[in-house]
Write a protein that holds these residues in place. Structure first.
Motif, PDB file in Angstrom:
ATOM      1  N   PHE A   1       0.846  -1.200   0.000  1.00  0.00           N
ATOM      2  CA  PHE A   1       0.000   0.000   0.000  1.00  0.00           C
ATOM      3  C   PHE A   1       0.880   1.248   0.000  1.00  0.00           C
ATOM      4  O   PHE A   1       0.679   2.164  -0.800  1.00  0.00           O
ATOM      5  CB  PHE A   1      -0.910  -0.008   1.229  1.00  0.00           C
ATOM      6  CG  PHE A   1      -1.960   1.062   1.226  1.00  0.00           C
ATOM      7  CD1 PHE A   1      -3.283   0.751   0.958  1.00  0.00           C
ATOM      8  CD2 PHE A   1      -1.644   2.393   1.503  1.00  0.00           C
ATOM      9  CE1 PHE A   1      -4.266   1.739   0.959  1.00  0.00           C
ATOM     10  CE2 PHE A   1      -2.611   3.383   1.492  1.00  0.00           C
ATOM     11  CZ  PHE A   1      -3.926   3.052   1.221  1.00  0.00           C
ATOM     12  N   ALA A   2       1.867   1.271   0.904  1.00  0.00           N
ATOM     13  CA  ALA A   2       2.732   2.445   1.039  1.00  0.00           C
ATOM     14  C   ALA A   2       3.493   2.732  -0.252  1.00  0.00           C
ATOM     15  O   ALA A   2       3.565   3.880  -0.701  1.00  0.00           O
ATOM     16  CB  ALA A   2       3.701   2.241   2.207  1.00  0.00           C
ATOM     17  N   HIS A   3       4.049   1.694  -0.861  1.00  0.00           N
ATOM     18  CA  HIS A   3       4.811   1.908  -2.096  1.00  0.00           C
ATOM     19  C   HIS A   3       3.901   2.372  -3.236  1.00  0.00           C
ATOM     20  O   HIS A   3       4.288   3.249  -4.022  1.00  0.00           O
ATOM     21  CB  HIS A   3       5.570   0.648  -2.487  1.00  0.00           C
ATOM     22  CG  HIS A   3       6.781   0.412  -1.649  1.00  0.00           C
ATOM     23  ND1 HIS A   3       7.823   1.310  -1.559  1.00  0.00           N
ATOM     24  CD2 HIS A   3       7.118  -0.613  -0.835  1.00  0.00           C
ATOM     25  CE1 HIS A   3       8.743   0.844  -0.730  1.00  0.00           C
ATOM     26  NE2 HIS A   3       8.333  -0.327  -0.269  1.00  0.00           N
ATOM     27  N   ALA A   4       2.715   1.792  -3.324  1.00  0.00           N
ATOM     28  CA  ALA A   4       1.780   2.216  -4.377  1.00  0.00           C
ATOM     29  C   ALA A   4       1.375   3.673  -4.166  1.00  0.00           C
ATOM     30  O   ALA A   4       1.294   4.457  -5.118  1.00  0.00           O
ATOM     31  CB  ALA A   4       0.556   1.308  -4.396  1.00  0.00           C
ATOM     32  N   TYR A   5       1.142   4.057  -2.936  1.00  0.00           N
ATOM     33  CA  TYR A   5       0.772   5.436  -2.591  1.00  0.00           C
ATOM     34  C   TYR A   5       1.893   6.396  -2.998  1.00  0.00           C
ATOM     35  O   TYR A   5       1.659   7.380  -3.698  1.00  0.00           O
ATOM     36  CB  TYR A   5       0.508   5.514  -1.087  1.00  0.00           C
ATOM     37  CG  TYR A   5      -0.024   6.840  -0.597  1.00  0.00           C
ATOM     38  CD1 TYR A   5      -1.366   6.978  -0.258  1.00  0.00           C
ATOM     39  CD2 TYR A   5       0.797   7.963  -0.443  1.00  0.00           C
ATOM     40  CE1 TYR A   5      -1.875   8.185   0.215  1.00  0.00           C
ATOM     41  CE2 TYR A   5       0.303   9.163   0.023  1.00  0.00           C
ATOM     42  CZ  TYR A   5      -1.031   9.274   0.353  1.00  0.00           C
ATOM     43  OH  TYR A   5      -1.536  10.474   0.807  1.00  0.00           O
ATOM     44  N   ARG A   6       3.117   6.085  -2.558  1.00  0.00           N
ATOM     45  CA  ARG A   6       4.251   6.959  -2.843  1.00  0.00           C
ATOM     46  C   ARG A   6       4.524   7.034  -4.344  1.00  0.00           C
ATOM     47  O   ARG A   6       4.763   8.120  -4.897  1.00  0.00           O
ATOM     48  CB  ARG A   6       5.485   6.445  -2.111  1.00  0.00           C
ATOM     49  CG  ARG A   6       6.737   7.276  -2.343  1.00  0.00           C
ATOM     50  CD  ARG A   6       7.896   6.696  -1.547  1.00  0.00           C
ATOM     51  NE  ARG A   6       9.125   7.441  -1.749  1.00  0.00           N
ATOM     52  CZ  ARG A   6      10.295   6.873  -1.961  1.00  0.00           C
ATOM     53  NH1 ARG A   6      10.406   5.551  -2.013  1.00  0.00           N
ATOM     54  NH2 ARG A   6      11.368   7.614  -2.121  1.00  0.00           N
ATOM     55  N   ASP A   7       4.516   5.885  -5.013  1.00  0.00           N
ATOM     56  CA  ASP A   7       4.766   5.868  -6.458  1.00  0.00           C
ATOM     57  C   ASP A   7       3.757   6.732  -7.209  1.00  0.00           C
ATOM     58  O   ASP A   7       4.113   7.482  -8.115  1.00  0.00           O
ATOM     59  CB  ASP A   7       4.727   4.435  -6.993  1.00  0.00           C
ATOM     60  CG  ASP A   7       5.894   3.587  -6.510  1.00  0.00           C
ATOM     61  OD1 ASP A   7       6.863   4.140  -5.953  1.00  0.00           O
ATOM     62  OD2 ASP A   7       5.811   2.349  -6.671  1.00  0.00           O
ATOM     63  N   PHE A   8       2.481   6.620  -6.819  1.00  0.00           N
ATOM     64  CA  PHE A   8       1.447   7.428  -7.465  1.00  0.00           C
ATOM     65  C   PHE A   8       1.689   8.913  -7.221  1.00  0.00           C
ATOM     66  O   PHE A   8       1.641   9.731  -8.149  1.00  0.00           O
ATOM     67  CB  PHE A   8       0.055   7.030  -6.974  1.00  0.00           C
ATOM     68  CG  PHE A   8      -1.036   7.888  -7.545  1.00  0.00           C
ATOM     69  CD1 PHE A   8      -1.472   7.701  -8.843  1.00  0.00           C
ATOM     70  CD2 PHE A   8      -1.611   8.894  -6.796  1.00  0.00           C
ATOM     71  CE1 PHE A   8      -2.464   8.513  -9.390  1.00  0.00           C
ATOM     72  CE2 PHE A   8      -2.604   9.702  -7.327  1.00  0.00           C
ATOM     73  CZ  PHE A   8      -3.024   9.506  -8.627  1.00  0.00           C
ATOM     74  N   ALA A   9       1.944   9.275  -5.966  1.00  0.00           N
ATOM     75  CA  ALA A   9       2.122  10.692  -5.615  1.00  0.00           C
ATOM     76  C   ALA A   9       3.301  11.313  -6.359  1.00  0.00           C
ATOM     77  O   ALA A   9       3.211  12.459  -6.812  1.00  0.00           O
ATOM     78  CB  ALA A   9       2.317  10.839  -4.112  1.00  0.00           C
ATOM     79  N   LEU A  10       4.385  10.568  -6.501  1.00  0.00           N
ATOM     80  CA  LEU A  10       5.572  11.116  -7.161  1.00  0.00           C
ATOM     81  C   LEU A  10       5.446  11.099  -8.682  1.00  0.00           C
ATOM     82  O   LEU A  10       5.949  11.996  -9.356  1.00  0.00           O
ATOM     83  CB  LEU A  10       6.820  10.355  -6.716  1.00  0.00           C
ATOM     84  CG  LEU A  10       7.156  10.478  -5.222  1.00  0.00           C
ATOM     85  CD1 LEU A  10       8.373   9.635  -4.885  1.00  0.00           C
ATOM     86  CD2 LEU A  10       7.349  11.925  -4.799  1.00  0.00           C
ATOM     87  N   ALA A  11       4.768  10.097  -9.234  1.00  0.00           N
ATOM     88  CA  ALA A  11       4.613  10.008 -10.694  1.00  0.00           C
ATOM     89  C   ALA A  11       3.540  10.949 -11.212  1.00  0.00           C
ATOM     90  O   ALA A  11       3.602  11.395 -12.359  1.00  0.00           O
ATOM     91  CB  ALA A  11       4.288   8.574 -11.101  1.00  0.00           C
TER      92      ALA A  11
ATOM     93  N   ALA B   1       8.490  15.496  -2.530  1.00  0.00           N
ATOM     94  CA  ALA B   1       8.196  16.098  -3.834  1.00  0.00           C
ATOM     95  C   ALA B   1       8.797  17.496  -3.983  1.00  0.00           C
ATOM     96  O   ALA B   1       9.151  17.902  -5.095  1.00  0.00           O
ATOM     97  CB  ALA B   1       6.691  16.145  -4.067  1.00  0.00           C
ATOM     98  N   ILE B   2       8.934  18.223  -2.894  1.00  0.00           N
ATOM     99  CA  ILE B   2       9.484  19.580  -2.975  1.00  0.00           C
ATOM    100  C   ILE B   2      10.970  19.623  -2.599  1.00  0.00           C
ATOM    101  O   ILE B   2      11.533  20.700  -2.412  1.00  0.00           O
ATOM    102  CB  ILE B   2       8.685  20.578  -2.109  1.00  0.00           C
ATOM    103  CG1 ILE B   2       8.752  20.205  -0.626  1.00  0.00           C
ATOM    104  CG2 ILE B   2       7.244  20.692  -2.598  1.00  0.00           C
ATOM    105  CD1 ILE B   2       8.245  21.291   0.319  1.00  0.00           C
ATOM    106  N   GLY B   3      11.582  18.443  -2.455  1.00  0.00           N
ATOM    107  CA  GLY B   3      12.995  18.401  -2.094  1.00  0.00           C
ATOM    108  C   GLY B   3      13.244  18.792  -0.659  1.00  0.00           C
ATOM    109  O   GLY B   3      14.288  19.336  -0.321  1.00  0.00           O
TER     110      GLY B   3
END
Length: 195
Positions: free
Chosen positions: A85-95, A158-160
């Protein structure tokens, strides 16, 4: 008359793509019309106003998030489910930063209740946390903790916002480990004193 080839779905999807490109807060009817090579008025056959357009992008974001998270978590439980869940969430948010931002706006409760995508994400969260033995009201509290942790981390990333040289991915993995421990040891709700 609406320009040939423009549909509500095509306009909404173009807005979602534009949000990923320039930022959700910068999407306007005018910017979208320029992308289609039409006058602003041509889009008003497909969206009522900017708020309607933003809501449509939020609905696309929910669908995209559900499509990414659901299959990732399917068939998993406990820490495996949390990690997926966590990886899918992060991948979506960054992509998809624009879609992700759209997914954070407040929608009318009736709209969320009728949205299959929102309900799929909620059902996945529910199943994940029930796997840790949580039930209401703890389940709602745990969802809020996870959402806050995930959102805070990916928003800063996302904002560094992580300036330390330690690998951000390693910190993410450690955060998931800590969340797993927290969920396994969720504190019992204090009992209400009797009168």
């Amino acid at each position: 008359m609406a320009r040939a080839g423009l549909t509500t779905d095509r306009v909404a999807l173009a807005a979602a793509d534009l949000a990923d490109e320039i930022g959700f807060d910068k999407v306007t009817i005018s910017a979208l019309a320029r992308g289609f090579g039409v006058k602003d008025a041509s889009l008003y056959s497909h969206v009522r106003n900017l708020q309607d357009l933003r809501t449509k992008v939020a609905m696309i974001a929910a669908q995209d998030m559900a499509d990414r998270i659901g299959p990732s978590v399917a068939g998993r439980a406990g820490k495996d489910a949390l990690v997926a869940f966590a990886h899918a969430y992060r991948d979506f948010a960054l992509a998809h930063p624009g879609r992700y931002a759209a997914g954070q706006i407040q929608l009318e409760p009736e709209l969320v209740a009728q949205s299959q995508a929102h309900q799929r994400v909620l059902a996945t969260c529910d199943a994940l946390l029930r796997g840790y033995g949580l039930a209401e009201p703890d389940l709602t509290d745990a969802v809020r903790v996870l959402r806050s942790a995930f959102h805070g981390f990916v928003s800063l990333e996302a904002i560094g916002g992580f300036g330390h040289p330690r690998d951000v991915g390693t910190s993410w993995e450690r955060a998931i480990d800590a969340l797993h421990v927290m969920l396994e040891h969720w504190p019992s709700a204090p009992s209400t004193p009797s009168m």
